[in-house]
Scaffold this active site. Structure first.
Site, PDB file in Angstrom:
ATOM      1  N   ASP A  20     -21.784 -32.818  26.558  1.00  0.00           N
ATOM      2  CA  ASP A  20     -21.948 -31.569  27.302  1.00  0.00           C
ATOM      3  C   ASP A  20     -22.955 -31.855  28.406  1.00  0.00           C
ATOM      4  O   ASP A  20     -24.067 -32.317  28.131  1.00  0.00           O
ATOM      5  CB  ASP A  20     -22.498 -30.468  26.387  1.00  0.00           C
ATOM      6  N   ASP A  55     -12.886 -22.027  22.554  1.00  0.00           N
ATOM      7  CA  ASP A  55     -14.228 -21.719  22.039  1.00  0.00           C
ATOM      8  C   ASP A  55     -14.162 -20.478  21.148  1.00  0.00           C
ATOM      9  O   ASP A  55     -14.535 -19.370  21.577  1.00  0.00           O
ATOM     10  CB  ASP A  55     -15.196 -21.434  23.213  1.00  0.00           C
TER      11      ASP A  55
HETATM   12  O1  1PR Z   1     -14.514 -22.417  30.796  1.00  0.00           O
HETATM   13  O2  1PR Z   1     -13.001 -24.069  31.828  1.00  0.00           O
HETATM   14  O3  1PR Z   1     -15.261 -23.686  32.769  1.00  0.00           O
HETATM   15  O4  1PR Z   1     -14.963 -24.831  30.613  1.00  0.00           O
HETATM   16  C1  1PR Z   1     -16.273 -24.834  30.137  1.00  0.00           C
HETATM   17  C2  1PR Z   1     -16.345 -25.841  29.024  1.00  0.00           C
HETATM   18  O5  1PR Z   1     -17.711 -25.955  28.609  1.00  0.00           O
HETATM   19  C3  1PR Z   1     -15.537 -25.464  27.804  1.00  0.00           C
HETATM   20  O6  1PR Z   1     -14.855 -26.603  27.336  1.00  0.00           O
HETATM   21  C4  1PR Z   1     -16.577 -25.029  26.774  1.00  0.00           C
HETATM   22  O7  1PR Z   1     -16.193 -25.449  25.479  1.00  0.00           O
HETATM   23  C5  1PR Z   1     -17.795 -25.795  27.225  1.00  0.00           C
HETATM   24  N1  1PR Z   1     -19.062 -25.088  26.960  1.00  0.00           N
HETATM   25  C6  1PR Z   1     -19.488 -23.993  27.620  1.00  0.00           C
HETATM   26  N2  1PR Z   1     -20.728 -23.652  27.154  1.00  0.00           N
HETATM   27  C7  1PR Z   1     -21.054 -24.544  26.211  1.00  0.00           C
HETATM   28  C8  1PR Z   1     -22.303 -24.596  25.451  1.00  0.00           C
HETATM   29  O8  1PR Z   1     -22.488 -25.412  24.553  1.00  0.00           O
HETATM   30  N3  1PR Z   1     -23.238 -23.705  25.782  1.00  0.00           N
HETATM   31  N4  1PR Z   1     -19.975 -26.462  25.222  1.00  0.00           N
HETATM   32  C9  1PR Z   1     -20.002 -25.443  26.076  1.00  0.00           C
HETATM   33  C10 1PR Z   1     -19.035 -26.674  24.350  1.00  0.00           C
HETATM   34  C11 1PR Z   1     -18.841 -27.703  22.372  1.00  0.00           C
HETATM   35  C12 1PR Z   1     -18.409 -29.029  22.070  1.00  0.00           C
HETATM   36  C13 1PR Z   1     -19.477 -29.711  21.296  1.00  0.00           C
HETATM   37  C14 1PR Z   1     -18.960 -29.647  19.904  1.00  0.00           C
HETATM   38  C15 1PR Z   1     -19.520 -30.670  19.003  1.00  0.00           C
HETATM   39  N5  1PR Z   1     -19.507 -27.660  23.585  1.00  0.00           N
HETATM   40  O9  1PR Z   1     -18.025 -29.759  23.134  1.00  0.00           O
HETATM   41  O10 1PR Z   1     -19.639 -30.944  21.835  1.00  0.00           O
HETATM   42  O11 1PR Z   1     -19.203 -28.345  19.393  1.00  0.00           O
HETATM   43  O12 1PR Z   1     -20.885 -30.488  18.792  1.00  0.00           O
HETATM   44  P1  1PR Z   1     -21.551 -31.008  17.473  1.00  0.00           P
HETATM   45  O13 1PR Z   1     -20.801 -32.218  17.033  1.00  0.00           O
HETATM   46  O14 1PR Z   1     -22.956 -31.381  17.876  1.00  0.00           O
HETATM   47  O15 1PR Z   1     -21.518 -29.884  16.505  1.00  0.00           O
HETATM   48  P2  1PR Z   1     -14.416 -23.672  31.552  1.00  0.00           P
END
Ligand code: 1PR
Length: 545
Positions: A238, A397
């Site tokens: 991320d 999500d």
């Molecule tokens: O909506 O098309 O602009 O895409 C935004 C992207 O950013 C989406 O893929 C959304 O999942 C991601 N995103 C937005 N906010 C966050 C955040 O964390 N605040 N991250 C975010 C999503 C989740 C996973 C993470 C897993 C594993 N991150 O990618 O890596 O949950 O984590 P872990 O193994 O530590 O539990 P758009």
């Protein structure tokens, strides 16, 4: 520097192929017209996406006679992916469009009654004990395709071809094929790590054509591993700009990426390019970058992510996915920019797949409100049409919503082993947009079925409740989505130790699993997880550098 000619006719990530060739000490010369083909000594025909689209592009630009002439002159020729398929007579994908007809066989769709299609991931190129362009029985290669040439032992061999095969479910297909000056791979060697670079090198140096079809030394031939598609392990980064303005890898707990202390700084876990390289060298099968605050920025101003991809693709030879901000938008100067334009920028910078989050939910809402009709105008449809289904991932999500009884909602329900705060025995998973900030009245089954219909090739299934908890994947969510769609699903969120990966692979039918925090914090390496899974008897790919 020795030169190889690359035919630049089709959309897709050619940058990685160029990077691979340059890493091997060769220079790429572009072929931009049929006349240029006659200047080529060694010619590579890459290809992604649709058979018909590629063949039509080649035919309209009048390349086909020039390619045939090159092959007939006995000059070295290599086809990759659709570049291999082009050598066949035709494909079920576009029955009216003829292939070059060099190989007397026809491509058919994988049977999807018992497995996910497209076939995405690491599989064998089993030469049956024969020498073939340094393909090795103990290596795995990266495939992504829905159509294949079925393999019938001995048929093509009788006509002088040497054939390497992969096995997917009960189907055996042609993974690579060679004869004389021709070499073609269904897999992407430029995305197949060290094993892939080795086979490109065998083509470039000409060593691959020597001894073709001879018996491999018995110790090499017997070093093989089990045929078949491996369990894929993906490292996810991320990425966002922190309060100091630096682009950093961060990681949230249930999507909150700020430190718990009073200053609430964005967690900084490292630099994206360096971390991606570290994970590649530790054996990650793919690397995913999610630009998590893209919904606030103008994507075109977001050039650092393009640079991250460019830099990463110089040293990381496995598939790269980029997500965040893939949607129609308006640039700061008022110019309209389509999601397809943005995806194109990412592909040109080294991405193999783009991941769409918020925009997919909005498109799915419209799909249902219009009575499940498609008009070809969504980002998913447009990108899928131009670059192929395999290039479009939808990142989901979801959040759990507990309900007391089965008929308490119209949404697809799961009977859960983990009751809610008031003892609710059921839940459904609500889709969110803008990084979980806004919850919509759409469940994961609705969303994933809609985007599958639009042409998405894969689902990246996060889970906000599990994210960063180290408590394991949400198996109930993952199996619900696996049951709803045919396309592959990547399980994400909650991985805290190697046992969690074993659990998700043993207890669900997920195609891949993704980890983030446990790798970033240095608690485990990708290699440790893979060693663990291998010891448990699961088929995985080891980094063979
Ligand atoms: O909506 O098309 O602009 O895409 C935004 C992207 O950013 C989406 O893929 C959304 O999942 C991601 N995103 C937005 N906010 C966050 C955040 O964390 N605040 N991250 C975010 C999503 C989740 C996973 C993470 C897993 C594993 N991150 O990618 O890596 O949950 O984590 P872990 O193994 O530590 O539990 P758009």
């Amino acid at each position: 520097m020795p030169t190889v000619h690359l035919l630049d006719y089709v959309a897709g990530n050619i940058r990685s192929l160029v990077n691979a060739i340059e890493k091997l000490g060769y220079e790429v010369d572009w072929i931009r017209s049929p006349e240029d083909v006659s200047k080529a000594e060694k010619l590579i025909l890459p290809g992604v996406g649709h058979f018909g689209h590629c063949m039509t592009q080649l035919s309209q630009a009048n390349y086909l006679p020039a390619i045939k002439k090159h092959i007939e002159a006995g000059k070295p020729f290599m086809g990759i992916c659709v570049g291999l398929q082009a050598l066949f007579q035709g494909s079920e994908e576009d029955p009216e469009v003829p292939g070059l007809g060099v190989i007397p066989s026809y491509l058919t769709h994988f049977d999807e009654s018992d497995k996910s299609v497209p076939h995405i991931g690491w599989n064998n190129a089993n030469t049956g004990g024969k020498v073939m362009y340094d393909l090795r029985p103990d290596s795995k290669y990266y495939y992504v395709h829905s159509y294949k040439s079925p393999y019938s032992k001995g048929t093509l061999e009788a006509q002088g071809w040497t054939v390497a095969t992969g096995t997917y479910g009960t189907e055996t297909f042609i993974g690579a094929i060679a004869k004389g000056n021709i070499y073609a791979t269904q897999f992407h060697p430029e995305k197949s790590g060290v094993a892939g670079l080795r086979t490109i090198k065998a083509f470039l140096t000409g060593s691959g054509a020597q001894n073709l079809g001879a018996d491999l030394p018995s110790d090499v031939a017997s070093a093989g591993q089990k045929d078949g598609l491996t369990r894929r392990l993906i490292a996810c980064l991320d990425v966002r700009t922190n309060d100091q303005g630096d682009l950093v890898v961060t990681k949230g707990d249930q999507y909150d990426v700020r430190e718990k202390g009073a200053d609430r700084n964005v967690r900084n876990l490292g630099k994206p390019v360096e971390m991606a390289k570290k994970y590649y060298e530790s054996g990650a099968d793919e690397v995913t970058f999610l630009n998590i605050t893209s919904f606030r920025d103008c994507p075109l101003a977001d050039l650092p992510m393009l640079e991250v991809l460019r830099q990463t693709s110089l040293t990381v030879f496995v598939p790269l996915t980029i997500g965040g901000g893939i949607r129609d938008t308006v640039d700061t100067d008022g110019t309209k920019v389509s999601a397809l334009d943005i995806a194109t920028m990412y592909f040109k910078s080294g991405a193999d797949k783009v991941s769409i989050g918020s925009d997919a939910v909005l498109a799915a809402e419209e799909y249902y409100s219009l009575g499940k009709k498609l008009f070809g105008n969504t980002a998913i449809e447009q990108i899928s049409r131009a670059y192929g289904r395999q290039a479009v991932v939808v990142s989901v999500d979801p959040k759990r919503v507990y309900v007391p009884k089965l008929d308490a909602t119209r949404h697809a329900i799961v009977e859960t082993k983990f009751p809610g705060p008031k003892g609710e025995a059921f839940c459904w998973y609500a889709c969110t947009i803008k990084g979980g900030r806004e919850t919509r009245d759409m469940d994961v089954v609705e969303l994933t079925q809609a985007v599958e219909a639009m042409g998405a090739g894969e689902i990246l299934l996060n889970c906000i409740d599990k994210d960063g908890t180290n408590s394991g994947f949400d198996l109930e969510l993952i199996q619900q989505v696996k049951n709803a769609v045919k396309i592959p699903v990547i399980a994400s969120s909650g991985a805290g130790n190697p046992g969690h990966f074993e659990e998700v692979f043993e207890k669900t039918t997920t195609d891949a699993a993704l980890g983030a925090g446990m790798f970033h914090r240095g608690e485990y390496t990708v290699k440790q997880v893979k060693d663990f899974l291998q010891d448990k008897g699961l088929l995985i790919r080891q980094f063979d550098g």
